[in-house]
Structures are given as structure tokens and as C-alpha cells.
Scaffold this motif. Structure first.
Motif, PDB file in Angstrom:
ATOM      1  N   UNK A 113      47.134  31.202  35.080  1.00 57.55           N
ATOM      2  CA  UNK A 113      46.234  31.796  36.084  1.00 57.55           C
ATOM      3  C   UNK A 113      46.912  31.693  37.446  1.00 57.55           C
ATOM      4  N   UNK A 114      47.129  32.826  38.057  1.00 53.76           N
ATOM      5  CA  UNK A 114      47.715  32.851  39.398  1.00 53.76           C
ATOM      6  C   UNK A 114      46.644  33.178  40.422  1.00 53.76           C
ATOM      7  N   UNK A 115      47.052  33.335  41.672  1.00 56.56           N
ATOM      8  CA  UNK A 115      46.074  33.599  42.736  1.00 56.56           C
ATOM      9  C   UNK A 115      45.250  34.874  42.526  1.00 56.56           C
ATOM     10  N   UNK A 116      45.866  35.924  42.000  1.00 56.64           N
ATOM     11  CA  UNK A 116      45.116  37.182  41.846  1.00 56.64           C
ATOM     12  C   UNK A 116      44.054  37.083  40.754  1.00 56.64           C
ATOM     13  N   UNK A 117      44.385  36.460  39.627  1.00 57.88           N
ATOM     14  CA  UNK A 117      43.386  36.303  38.561  1.00 57.88           C
ATOM     15  C   UNK A 117      42.320  35.308  39.003  1.00 57.88           C
ATOM     16  N   UNK A 118      42.704  34.265  39.716  1.00 62.63           N
ATOM     17  CA  UNK A 118      41.730  33.307  40.235  1.00 62.63           C
ATOM     18  C   UNK A 118      40.733  34.032  41.141  1.00 62.63           C
ATOM     19  N   UNK A 119      41.227  34.932  41.978  1.00 64.09           N
ATOM     20  CA  UNK A 119      40.346  35.706  42.869  1.00 64.09           C
ATOM     21  C   UNK A 119      39.407  36.586  42.057  1.00 64.09           C
ATOM     22  N   UNK A 120      39.895  37.190  40.977  1.00 63.82           N
ATOM     23  CA  UNK A 120      39.053  38.036  40.120  1.00 63.82           C
ATOM     24  C   UNK A 120      37.947  37.209  39.457  1.00 63.82           C
ATOM     25  N   UNK A 121      38.273  35.978  39.054  1.00 61.52           N
ATOM     26  CA  UNK A 121      37.270  35.096  38.448  1.00 61.52           C
ATOM     27  C   UNK A 121      36.155  34.816  39.453  1.00 61.52           C
ATOM     28  N   UNK A 136      34.690  34.665  30.096  1.00 59.07           N
ATOM     29  CA  UNK A 136      35.874  34.723  30.957  1.00 59.07           C
ATOM     30  C   UNK A 136      36.789  35.885  30.565  1.00 59.07           C
ATOM     31  N   UNK A 137      36.721  36.299  29.303  1.00 61.39           N
ATOM     32  CA  UNK A 137      37.544  37.418  28.829  1.00 61.39           C
ATOM     33  C   UNK A 137      37.120  38.746  29.455  1.00 61.39           C
ATOM     34  N   UNK A 138      35.949  38.783  30.081  1.00 58.57           N
ATOM     35  CA  UNK A 138      35.479  40.006  30.743  1.00 58.57           C
ATOM     36  C   UNK A 138      36.227  40.255  32.052  1.00 58.57           C
ATOM     37  N   UNK A 139      36.905  39.221  32.554  1.00 60.47           N
ATOM     38  CA  UNK A 139      37.669  39.344  33.798  1.00 60.47           C
ATOM     39  C   UNK A 139      38.975  40.067  33.494  1.00 60.47           C
ATOM     40  N   UNK A 140      39.285  41.076  34.302  1.00 58.56           N
ATOM     41  CA  UNK A 140      40.506  41.848  34.113  1.00 58.56           C
ATOM     42  C   UNK A 140      41.723  40.920  34.166  1.00 58.56           C
ATOM     43  N   UNK A 141      42.575  41.024  33.155  1.00 59.10           N
ATOM     44  CA  UNK A 141      43.792  40.216  33.108  1.00 59.10           C
ATOM     45  C   UNK A 141      43.692  39.008  32.188  1.00 59.10           C
ATOM     46  N   UNK A 142      42.497  38.731  31.688  1.00 55.55           N
ATOM     47  CA  UNK A 142      42.322  37.592  30.778  1.00 55.55           C
ATOM     48  C   UNK A 142      41.974  38.121  29.394  1.00 55.55           C
ATOM     49  N   UNK A 143      42.942  38.025  28.500  1.00 59.48           N
ATOM     50  CA  UNK A 143      42.746  38.448  27.122  1.00 59.48           C
ATOM     51  C   UNK A 143      42.674  37.235  26.209  1.00 59.48           C
ATOM     52  N   UNK A 144      42.717  37.501  24.903  1.00 59.83           N
ATOM     53  CA  UNK A 144      42.615  36.419  23.919  1.00 59.83           C
ATOM     54  C   UNK A 144      43.730  35.388  24.066  1.00 59.83           C
ATOM     55  N   UNK A 145      44.934  35.872  24.312  1.00 60.22           N
ATOM     56  CA  UNK A 145      46.093  34.974  24.403  1.00 60.22           C
ATOM     57  C   UNK A 145      45.961  34.004  25.584  1.00 60.22           C
ATOM     58  N   UNK A 146      45.652  34.535  26.753  1.00 64.35           N
ATOM     59  CA  UNK A 146      45.506  33.694  27.933  1.00 64.35           C
ATOM     60  C   UNK A 146      44.289  32.790  27.800  1.00 64.35           C
TER      61      UNK A 146
END
Length: 156
Positions: A113-121, A136-146
Motif C-alpha cells: 500500500x503506497x500513498x495513493x492507495x492509502x488516500x483511496x482507502x 477493502x477489495x472495492x477500493x480501486x487498486x486492491x485486488x485478491x492478491x494485494x
């Protein structure tokens, strides 16, 4: 006499008018900020730090790290916001981060998780708090793997 009075009034106005200017005090920031430091530090508490202080200076202000401290997930050069909280985790236990309450800095410490995904959360939870960890998977950039990578490090 009347003309002289008007002349001096105008002269007085012109002379002093340009000497003063309106200042908006909202543009000035305090020279210090309050930061709460807790977790694996010698003296947890609230500290007054200089405005540009970073994580490293906050740790030093709190007396330094304990032997149990794990700073591998901390960016020591990162700034801390006024009224921010710094939590230094322990090596012996996994500190779970609340996806509904964590700061941007805390979310940024999660693996992958970087700053941009943290901001999206943060933006997502402003709309609606997370009801399950899988939300949390509903947030853009977070899929099953992450999600699989971070699920052991998060809680509601």
C-alpha cells in the motif's frame, strides 16, 4: 481656514493610507505542532515539535525506541501532521491497523500500500465505513492478491 483643514486632512490621509496594509492571520502557521507518540518508545505521550519535524524527531523527543521496537515499516523522514499520532510497533506482536480509523501514514505502512492507495482507502471510508475486511477489495487498486498480502495486518 476651511480649505487649509481639508488640505491637511487629505495630506494626512494620503501619507498614512499606504503605511498600513491588511494582514490575513489565517495564512500564518504555528511554529510548533502537537504530536502523540505511542507504542514502543521510552516515554509515550504528546510532544510539541517544530513545524517541520519528522518521524525521527518525534521518536527522539519521546526518549527513543525500546528494544522491542520494529521500525522496519516506518519512514523516518516522513513528516507528521499537527495533532497526528505516531505508533511505533513491536517486533513480538503484529500490530493490526484499523482500515476504518487509520491515518494515511499508518495505511502507507501496510505491505503493497503506497500513498495513493492509502488516500483511496480514506476517501472510500468517508463515503461508507468498511463493514468487512473483504470490502477493502472495492477500493480501486486492491485486488485478491494485494488483499491476501495485507489481510493479516488489518482489522476493522
Amino acid at each position: 481656514m476651511k480649505k487649509t483643514g481639508i488640505f491637511f486632512s487629505i495630506l494626512f490621509f494620503l501619507f498614512y493610507y499606504e503605511r498600513y496594509e491588511v494582514i490575513d492571520v489565517r495564512n500564518y502557521q504555528s511554529a510548533v505542532k502537537s504530536v502523540e507518540v505511542k507504542g514502543e518508545v521510552q516515554h509515550p505521550g504528546v510532544y510539541q515539535l517544530e513545524r517541520h519535524a519528522n518521524v525521527e524527531k518525534a521518536i527522539k523527543a519521546s526518549g527513543g525506541l525500546t528494544k522491542q521496537a520494529d521500525i522496519s515499516g516506518l519512514n523516518l523522514t516522513m513528516g507528521i501532521e499537527h495533532h497526528g499520532v505516531l505508533v511505533v510497533p513491536s517486533k513480538h506482536r503484529i500490530t493490526k491497523i484499523s482500515i476504518n480509523a487509520a491515518t494515511l501514514e499508518e495505511l502507507d505502512t501496510l505491505p503493497g500500500i503506497g500513498p495513493s492507495i492509502a488516500q483511496r482507502i480514506v476517501e472510500y471510508r468517508k463515503q461508507m465505513p468498511f463493514q468487512t475486511l473483504e470490502d477493502l477489495k472495492q477500493v480501486k487498486g486492491i485486488g485478491d492478491k494485494l488483499f491476501d498480502k495485507i489481510k493479516e495486518h488489518i482489522c476493522l
